[in-house]
Design a protein around this motif. Structure first.
Motif, PDB file in Angstrom:
ATOM      1  N   THR A   3       0.905  -1.266   0.061  1.00 30.19           N
ATOM      2  CA  THR A   3       0.135   0.058  -0.096  1.00 30.19           C
ATOM      3  C   THR A   3       0.823   1.327  -0.028  1.00 30.19           C
ATOM      4  OG1 THR A   3      -1.681  -0.959   1.041  1.00 30.19           O
ATOM      5  CG2 THR A   3      -1.948   1.263   1.269  1.00 30.19           C
ATOM      6  N   ASN A   4       0.810   2.147  -1.103  1.00 31.35           N
ATOM      7  CA  ASN A   4       1.493   3.507  -0.755  1.00 31.35           C
ATOM      8  C   ASN A   4       0.608   4.463  -0.875  1.00 31.35           C
ATOM      9  OD1 ASN A   4       0.452   3.355  -3.615  1.00 31.35           O
ATOM     10  ND2 ASN A   4       2.451   3.353  -4.672  1.00 31.35           N
ATOM     11  N   GLU A   5      -0.656   4.432  -0.532  1.00 29.58           N
ATOM     12  CA  GLU A   5      -1.644   5.511  -0.474  1.00 29.58           C
ATOM     13  C   GLU A   5      -2.312   5.679   0.875  1.00 29.58           C
ATOM     14  OE1 GLU A   5      -4.829   4.819  -3.356  1.00 29.58           O
ATOM     15  OE2 GLU A   5      -3.352   5.189  -4.951  1.00 29.58           O
ATOM     16  N   GLY A   6      -2.003   6.851   1.666  1.00 28.50           N
ATOM     17  CA  GLY A   6      -2.944   7.397   2.673  1.00 28.50           C
ATOM     18  C   GLY A   6      -4.172   7.324   2.784  1.00 28.50           C
ATOM     19  N   SER A   7      -4.770   7.270   3.834  1.00 28.78           N
ATOM     20  CA  SER A   7      -6.254   7.250   3.859  1.00 28.78           C
ATOM     21  C   SER A   7      -6.953   8.578   3.371  1.00 28.78           C
ATOM     22  CB  SER A   7      -6.811   7.043   5.370  1.00 28.78           C
ATOM     23  OG  SER A   7      -6.207   8.176   6.200  1.00 28.78           O
ATOM     24  N   ILE A  37     -12.614   6.059 -13.826  1.00 21.28           N
ATOM     25  CA  ILE A  37     -12.506   4.682 -13.127  1.00 21.28           C
ATOM     26  C   ILE A  37     -11.062   4.272 -12.612  1.00 21.28           C
ATOM     27  CG2 ILE A  37     -12.676   2.332 -13.707  1.00 21.28           C
ATOM     28  CD1 ILE A  37     -14.950   2.883 -15.707  1.00 21.28           C
ATOM     29  N   VAL A  38      -9.951   5.204 -13.072  1.00 17.13           N
ATOM     30  CA  VAL A  38      -8.828   4.841 -12.715  1.00 17.13           C
ATOM     31  C   VAL A  38      -8.501   5.385 -11.282  1.00 17.13           C
ATOM     32  CG1 VAL A  38      -6.372   5.207 -13.100  1.00 17.13           C
ATOM     33  CG2 VAL A  38      -7.815   4.792 -14.950  1.00 17.13           C
ATOM     34  N   PRO A  39      -8.744   6.391 -10.930  1.00 12.60           N
ATOM     35  CA  PRO A  39      -8.528   6.769  -9.679  1.00 12.60           C
ATOM     36  C   PRO A  39      -9.518   6.196  -8.613  1.00 12.60           C
ATOM     37  CG  PRO A  39      -9.454   8.490 -10.703  1.00 12.60           C
ATOM     38  CD  PRO A  39      -9.110   7.619 -11.803  1.00 12.60           C
ATOM     39  N   ILE A  40     -10.603   5.771  -9.215  1.00 13.27           N
ATOM     40  CA  ILE A  40     -11.394   5.120  -7.941  1.00 13.27           C
ATOM     41  C   ILE A  40     -10.953   3.801  -7.799  1.00 13.27           C
ATOM     42  CG2 ILE A  40     -13.750   3.965  -7.898  1.00 13.27           C
ATOM     43  CD1 ILE A  40     -15.121   6.090  -9.693  1.00 13.27           C
ATOM     44  N   TRP A  47      -3.184   1.221  -3.876  1.00 14.59           N
ATOM     45  CA  TRP A  47      -1.685   1.056  -4.533  1.00 14.59           C
ATOM     46  C   TRP A  47      -1.818   1.903  -5.901  1.00 14.59           C
ATOM     47  CZ3 TRP A  47      -0.278  -1.219  -9.146  1.00 14.59           C
ATOM     48  CH2 TRP A  47       1.067  -1.442  -9.248  1.00 14.59           C
ATOM     49  N   CYS A  48      -0.886   2.729  -6.019  1.00  6.27           N
ATOM     50  CA  CYS A  48      -0.738   3.678  -7.272  1.00  6.27           C
ATOM     51  C   CYS A  48       0.514   3.336  -7.963  1.00  6.27           C
ATOM     52  CB  CYS A  48      -0.814   5.258  -7.089  1.00  6.27           C
ATOM     53  SG  CYS A  48      -0.764   6.228  -8.387  1.00  6.27           S
ATOM     54  N   PRO A  49       0.364   2.822  -9.335  1.00  3.27           N
ATOM     55  CA  PRO A  49       1.544   2.403 -10.020  1.00  3.27           C
ATOM     56  C   PRO A  49       2.492   3.528 -10.162  1.00  3.27           C
ATOM     57  CG  PRO A  49      -0.116   2.039 -11.423  1.00  3.27           C
ATOM     58  CD  PRO A  49      -0.742   2.448 -10.156  1.00  3.27           C
ATOM     59  N   ALA A  50       1.926   4.783 -10.519  1.00  2.03           N
ATOM     60  CA  ALA A  50       2.713   6.061 -10.846  1.00  2.03           C
ATOM     61  C   ALA A  50       3.461   6.412  -9.546  1.00  2.03           C
ATOM     62  CB  ALA A  50       1.650   7.229 -11.181  1.00  2.03           C
TER      63      ALA A  50
END
Length: 64
Positions: A3-7, A37-40, A47-50
């Motif tokens: 996981t690389n995104e915070g809440s 749809i991508v940001p959802i 997890w964000c590949p960027a």
């Protein structure tokens, strides 16, 4: 995948994604709205590949 995104990041992604996706149904009704749809999806899985490519991590909990 870690996981690389915070809440807060995840919540904002979902809100923005729903807003952009709504453009496909209301407003200008353009197919570009489906890009929401991508940001959802990235908000739901956390997890964000960027972020991985850029070395960014907004998640407060560091997993080993």
């Amino acid at each position: 995948m870690k996981t690389n995104e915070g809440s807060i990041d995840r919540a904002l992604r979902i809100i923005v994604g729903i807003g952009v996706l709504s453009l496909a149904f209301i407003g200008p009704q353009t197919p570009w709205g489906y890009i929401g749809i991508v940001p959802i999806l990235t908000g739901l899985i956390g997890w964000c590949p960027a972020y991985t490519l850029l070395g960014i991590n907004t998640c407060a909990v560091k997993k080993a």
